[in-house]
Design an enzyme around this catalytic site. Structure first.
Site, PDB file in Angstrom:
ATOM      1  N   ASP A  94    -114.001  -4.240 -85.909  1.00 54.48           N
ATOM      2  CA  ASP A  94    -113.456  -4.043 -87.256  1.00 54.48           C
ATOM      3  C   ASP A  94    -114.461  -3.217 -88.065  1.00 54.48           C
ATOM      4  OD1 ASP A  94    -115.519  -5.741 -87.799  1.00 54.48           O
ATOM      5  OD2 ASP A  94    -114.289  -7.347 -88.634  1.00 54.48           O
ATOM      6  N   SER A  95    -114.132  -2.942 -89.303  1.00 55.04           N
ATOM      7  CA  SER A  95    -114.989  -2.047 -90.099  1.00 55.04           C
ATOM      8  C   SER A  95    -116.120  -2.783 -90.781  1.00 55.04           C
ATOM      9  CB  SER A  95    -114.154  -1.370 -91.172  1.00 55.04           C
ATOM     10  OG  SER A  95    -113.729  -2.351 -92.109  1.00 55.04           O
ATOM     11  N   GLY A  96    -116.014  -4.101 -90.895  1.00 55.13           N
ATOM     12  CA  GLY A  96    -117.007  -4.867 -91.632  1.00 55.13           C
ATOM     13  C   GLY A  96    -116.589  -5.130 -93.064  1.00 55.13           C
ATOM     14  N   GLY A  97    -115.619  -4.388 -93.537  1.00 48.74           N
ATOM     15  CA  GLY A  97    -115.216  -4.520 -94.942  1.00 48.74           C
ATOM     16  C   GLY A  97    -114.564  -5.851 -95.244  1.00 48.74           C
ATOM     17  N   PHE A  98    -113.685  -6.277 -94.345  1.00 50.18           N
ATOM     18  CA  PHE A  98    -112.955  -7.513 -94.588  1.00 50.18           C
ATOM     19  C   PHE A  98    -113.904  -8.705 -94.691  1.00 50.18           C
ATOM     20  CE2 PHE A  98    -110.853 -11.350 -92.938  1.00 50.18           C
ATOM     21  CZ  PHE A  98    -109.868 -11.488 -93.897  1.00 50.18           C
ATOM     22  N   ASP A 148    -111.597  -0.013 -95.061  1.00 48.72           N
ATOM     23  CA  ASP A 148    -110.523   0.104 -96.048  1.00 48.72           C
ATOM     24  C   ASP A 148    -110.874  -0.698 -97.294  1.00 48.72           C
ATOM     25  OD1 ASP A 148    -110.316  -2.279 -94.696  1.00 48.72           O
ATOM     26  OD2 ASP A 148    -108.149  -2.239 -94.480  1.00 48.72           O
ATOM     27  N   GLN A 191    -102.033   0.194 -95.667  1.00 55.60           N
ATOM     28  CA  GLN A 191    -102.226  -0.757 -96.760  1.00 55.60           C
ATOM     29  C   GLN A 191    -101.027  -0.692 -97.701  1.00 55.60           C
ATOM     30  OE1 GLN A 191    -104.206  -3.085 -97.225  1.00 55.60           O
ATOM     31  NE2 GLN A 191    -106.037  -2.726 -95.973  1.00 55.60           N
ATOM     32  N   GLY A 218    -104.079  -5.855 -94.445  1.00 57.93           N
ATOM     33  CA  GLY A 218    -103.826  -6.453 -95.756  1.00 57.93           C
ATOM     34  C   GLY A 218    -102.790  -7.559 -95.735  1.00 57.93           C
ATOM     35  N   ASP A 268    -105.045  -9.810 -83.100  1.00 56.57           N
ATOM     36  CA  ASP A 268    -106.307 -10.560 -82.967  1.00 56.57           C
ATOM     37  C   ASP A 268    -106.268 -11.714 -83.955  1.00 56.57           C
ATOM     38  OD1 ASP A 268    -106.926  -8.846 -85.467  1.00 56.57           O
ATOM     39  OD2 ASP A 268    -108.583 -10.275 -85.374  1.00 56.57           O
ATOM     40  N   CYS A 306     -99.172 -24.563 -67.519  1.00 54.44           N
ATOM     41  CA  CYS A 306    -100.339 -23.700 -67.673  1.00 54.44           C
ATOM     42  C   CYS A 306    -101.184 -23.793 -66.408  1.00 54.44           C
ATOM     43  CB  CYS A 306    -101.156 -24.147 -68.884  1.00 54.44           C
ATOM     44  SG  CYS A 306    -102.642 -23.167 -69.136  1.00 54.44           S
ATOM     45  N   CYS A 308    -104.336 -22.676 -66.168  1.00 57.54           N
ATOM     46  CA  CYS A 308    -105.747 -22.445 -66.497  1.00 57.54           C
ATOM     47  C   CYS A 308    -106.608 -23.510 -65.805  1.00 57.54           C
ATOM     48  CB  CYS A 308    -105.960 -22.470 -68.017  1.00 57.54           C
ATOM     49  SG  CYS A 308    -106.188 -24.098 -68.730  1.00 57.54           S
ATOM     50  N   CYS A 311    -106.178 -27.082 -67.315  1.00 57.69           N
ATOM     51  CA  CYS A 311    -104.927 -27.789 -67.027  1.00 57.69           C
ATOM     52  C   CYS A 311    -104.786 -28.131 -65.546  1.00 57.69           C
ATOM     53  CB  CYS A 311    -103.731 -26.970 -67.496  1.00 57.69           C
ATOM     54  SG  CYS A 311    -103.618 -26.903 -69.291  1.00 57.69           S
ATOM     55  N   HIS A 336    -108.470 -23.166 -72.278  1.00 56.13           N
ATOM     56  CA  HIS A 336    -107.013 -23.339 -72.285  1.00 56.13           C
ATOM     57  C   HIS A 336    -106.356 -22.497 -73.389  1.00 56.13           C
ATOM     58  CE1 HIS A 336    -102.993 -24.923 -72.449  1.00 56.13           C
ATOM     59  NE2 HIS A 336    -103.176 -25.060 -73.755  1.00 56.13           N
TER      60      HIS A 336
HETATM   61 ZN   LIG Z   1    -104.248 -24.719 -69.809  1.00 52.28          ZN
END
Ligand SMILES: [Zn+2]
Ligand SMILES: [Zn+2]
Lengths: 412, 437
Positions: A94-98, A148, A191, A218, A268, A306, A308, A311, A336
């Site tokens: 990311d830009s760091g701004g947020f 931004d 934006q 935003g 994300d 699942c 994983c 599980c 998980h």
């Molecule tokens: Zn799992």
């Protein structure tokens, strides 16, 4: 762009969803995809080998945090964050701004950049678009975000328009400052708050820059979900179809399904890894708070479907004894939860490729909400030709609309 | 399930010919043939001794989930679990929870599982026992464990080895000098063992705690009782809470060993640090546990100590401190030439960064290296015992890492006792406090 090739190979014949391959310098990612967040250059106690096994294609790093620790000089010396943390797949920063605006209350935004008080020594510092790109060039992620002018999605009035136009100007400065265009991609951010006119203007302005991909920013800041999905859908209608679209900060399962139907490719969110620390395991019906006494004798895995490592091996009863106590308890749930997100995205992709995404959506929403589905979900899906209120020919599932934005309790 | 211990005969140059005291080599062999009707015969599991049992918390090695621990090679297939980890809430009905503790904690069937009661890294205990129960402090308050409940739980959990309840004496205790408290502890432990043996249905191998504390006379009584029991397959020395020098503890252990069956394996809790382990092995101990590498990890250290071989290898500290500022831009592995996952994959600068930013991956990666290192150490010790050189190699080792004042190089376990859980944040806070002074 030399650093990104986006190949849309399947389109849903009903909704705006698509399945694509995104060729990045470090990896070919499959979209729609979810990107786990590794703020400080690691993802909550999970090794990079585990992340590969969990089928993560792209992970996120936070420029603000990495810029202060370990800092751009060391990252450059290490050969970038990929080498520093031993991760050889895709990466986005990311830009760091947020972070600056959300973590530091004293941030002040001027045309030059974001002014803030350094929490370590109290000195006033400035993050400009050029500096953000400089840091991100040092980190070396496959995809960088422009700095931004972030305003809360709840803000209204002239400030929203000012921020929108300033973000466009900052994009131009960022593009000029970008030193590694053949190795890294710079994504602009749409934006305009919750104002359709400003969103349209922003998107229209940004696409003139012919960037390799675009983000929708935003949002996910506590606004009503009815406004949220409309802004997402409006943006994807304007953004070019042959380029990836990234909806920032989105990670709840129903949001991922709805936004994919609206034509978003990348997401994300810190939620899946953060909630793991408190012993909350994600399932299609919601989330299990494994600390609760009701799991004490429960010999089921978190999720039967699942596959994983958690599980495959552990019962909820075992996890109940260790979550919030041992680091391994946290790791087991983190594994998980990442697997959960990745499987959901794989299921979305497969459904799109096999052109049965509308059926998938119906199944998913029935599992998640049961009979009563939030209005925003129903309306967002209606806008792309999937009507949950009308029974389908197969199962006869028809949803009743409710006004809550979120699920109050897991659908069990 | 059968467990047998093969002693590889007396070792020349160390100890006595019978193997009663002095370093020895052996092999624990676990056979599961015919455990379940119709199941294919499984290969035997064997653990060469001297060796360690893998220390766990809630049945998992610290910081390492299964697939991470699987990156480590050459680990002994033996895991110890302490029941107290599962006592914080009301005990679950383990009878309902599938097929025993192996399944519950996700341990491979091929692993030897030792069920003990107390965590060997926690020295100070305040819960008081009575004639009928063992008092255990847990997060949920004091738990009272009776021999009957223990037998039921152990039956449900089906471990391969059980260390039955015992009334461990804690120091300082005013009545110790009179020996009354010790006497009580011996008789209670004896009674609880007999109760366990009479009530249990699952035939786990029993490793019985050898009691007697300071008193050689009472140690004789305890040892005599245990030596007369056929059901006892091995011995446990748990004098963790005894407030005497380690060398003194070893003398007491040796005193008991002379009265016990030398053909049975011996596990000593609280002898995990390399110097302690060597001293214990020299006296005839076969098994310790891996709580030491965990303690090293909690300090933000990576082990570097070397036993035998090239004496010029590393410094005399036994570890490198990854918190040090000099690690900031050090792109070397934790230890040059180390073949562990961490050293093959990452550099010191990254681990330093993870510690500074309180990321949990720091302890995961350090634990992998420290466990790898611990395993290497034991392989070297076994080789030395095999060549009959343990005494000489040990002297060189002590020369390098210890002084007359003791082995400061291996003091991590003592620091661990004073530390609260949640490692990285706590250490960070401690460091900040130190720097502020
Ligand atoms: Zn799992
Ligand atoms: Zn190593």
């Amino acid at each position: 762009s030399p650093a990104l090739k986006f190949e849309v190979f399947s389109r849903c014949s009903t909704t705006k969803a698509r399945a694509s391959k995104m060729h990045l310098p470090h990896y070919t990612a499959h979209t729609p995809m979810f990107m786990p967040v590794g703020t400080m250059g690691s993802i909550k106690g999970i090794t990079t080998r585990q992340l590969e096994t969990l089928d993560c294609h792209v992970i996120l790093g936070n420029t603000y945090h990495l810029g202060s620790r370990p800092g751009p000089e060391l990252l450059e010396k290490a050969g970038g964050l990929h080498k520093f943390m031993a991760w050889d797949r895709g990466m986005l920063t990311d830009s760091g701004g947020f972070q600056m605006v959300s973590l530091l209350k004293l941030a002040n935004i001027t045309e030059e950049g974001v002014e803030f008080e350094n929490p370590h020594d109290g000195k006033v510092m400035m993050l400009t678009p050029e500096m953000s790109i400089g840091l991100q060039n040092a980190i070396g992620a496959d995809i960088m975000m422009q700095l931004d002018d972030v305003v809360s999605s709840l803000t209204t009035g002239p400030r929203v328009e000012e921020a929108m136009w300033r973000s466009v100007r900052w994009l131009d400065r960022s593009m000029k400052a970008h030193k590694r265009p053949t190795e890294q991609n710079l994504f602009p951010i749409v934006q305009g708050g919750l104002d359709p006119r400003l969103r349209t203007l922003s998107a229209t302005e940004l696409i003139k820059r012919n960037a390799p991909g675009y983000a929708i920013g935003g949002l996910s800041g506590g606004e009503a979900k009815g406004a949220f999905w409309r802004m997402v859908s409006l943006s994807t209608d304007i953004l070019p179809t042959n380029k990836p679209r990234y909806c920032m900060g989105v990670g709840y399962a129903e949001d991922l399904v709805v936004c994919s139907a609206l034509g978003v490719d990348m997401y994300d969110c810190v939620f899946p890894t953060r909630t793991a620390r408190f012993g909350n395991a994600l399932v299609r019906t919601g989330s299990l708070a494994l600390k609760q006494g009701r799991f004490k004798d429960d010999q089921e895995p978190i999720d039967r479907d699942c596959d994983c490592p958690t599980c495959r091996t552990y019962s909820r009863a075992y996890l109940h004894t260790t979550v919030t106590k041992d680091t391994t308890g946290c790791h087991l749930i983190t594994v998980h939860n990442i697997a959960f997100q990745m499987r959901l995205m794989r299921d979305i992709r497969r459904a799109v490729i096999e052109d049965r995404f509308p059926e998938f959506i119906r199944d998913f929403m029935q599992t998640r909400f049961g009979k009563t589905v939030p209005r925003w979900v129903v309306e967002a899906l209606q806008s792309v030709g999937v009507d949950l209120t009308v029974a389908d020919e197969k199962g006869g599932y028809a949803a009743t609309v409710i006004d809550d934005d979120f699920q109050k309790a897991p659908n069990v | 399930m059968t467990l047998r211990f093969e002693l590889k005969g007396a070792i020349s140059g160390a100890g006595d010919a019978s193997g009663t005291t002095g370093a020895r080599m052996g092999r624990l062999v676990l056979s599961r043939d015919g455990d379940q009707a119709g199941s294919a015969a499984t290969a035997d599991t064997s653990i060469d001794t001297p060796n360690y049992l893998k220390y766990t918390r809630h049945g998992l090695q610290p910081h390492m989930v299964r697939e991470v621990a699987a990156e480590l090679e050459g680990m002994p297939a033996a895991t110890r679990v302490q029941l107290e980890d599962f006592l914080a809430d009301e005990l679950p009905d383990y009878g309902k929870l599938g097929d025993g503790m192996h399944e519950f904690i996700g341990l491979d069937r091929s692993e030897l599982l030792v069920l003990d009661t107390l965590d060997p890294t926690v020295p100070g205990r305040t819960a008081k026992s009575s004639n009928t129960f063992m008092g255990i402090d847990s997060e949920g308050g004091t738990r009272r464990l009776t021999a009957e409940v223990f037998a039921r739980v152990a039956d449900q959990l089906k471990p391969d080895v059980v260390v039955p309840l015992a009334d461990y004496v804690e120091e300082p205790h005013p009545s110790l000098t009179q020996g009354k408290r010790i006497s009580k502890s011996v008789s209670r432990s004896c009674k609880w063992l007999e109760e366990y043996l009479s009530k249990r249905k699952h035939a786990a191998a029993v490793f019985a705690p050898v009691m007697g504390s300071h008193s050689t006379g009472l140690r004789d009584i305890s040892a005599k009782m245990l030596a007369g029991l056929d059901e006892v397959a091995g011995y446990v020395f748990n004098d963790v809470s005894l407030d005497v020098a380690f060398e003194k503890k070893l003398q007491l252990v040796e005193h008991s060993l002379e009265r016990l069956d030398a053909s049975k394996p011996r596990y000593m809790a609280g002898a995990s640090a390399p110097d302690s382990a060597i001293r214990a092995i020299l006296r005839g101990i076969d098994l310790v546990d891996s709580s030491y590498p965990y303690a090293v990890t909690e300090q933000g250290f990576a082990s570097t100590y070397v036993f035998g071989g090239d004496s010029a290898a590393t410094g005399s500290a036994g570890h490198v401190d990854l918190w040090q500022e000099s690690m900031f831009s050090d792109f070397g592995p934790l230890v040059e030439g180390c073949s562990c996952y961490t050293c093959r994959t990452h550099h010191r600068a990254y681990i330093h960064h993870l510690l500074m930013t309180k990321e949990m991956l720091s302890t995961v990666l350090l634990q992998m290296h420290n466990m790898h290192w611990y395993q290497r150490f034991f392989a070297a010790v076994r080789e030395s015992v095999g060549r009959g050189r343990l005494q000489q190699d040990a002297e060189r080792f002590f020369e390098r890492y210890c002084s007359d004042a003791g082995c400061a190089a291996f003091g991590e376990l003592e620091t661990l006792g004073k530390q609260e859980s949640s490692p990285t944040t706590k250490i960070q806070r401690k460091r900040h406090a130190e720097q502020a002074q």
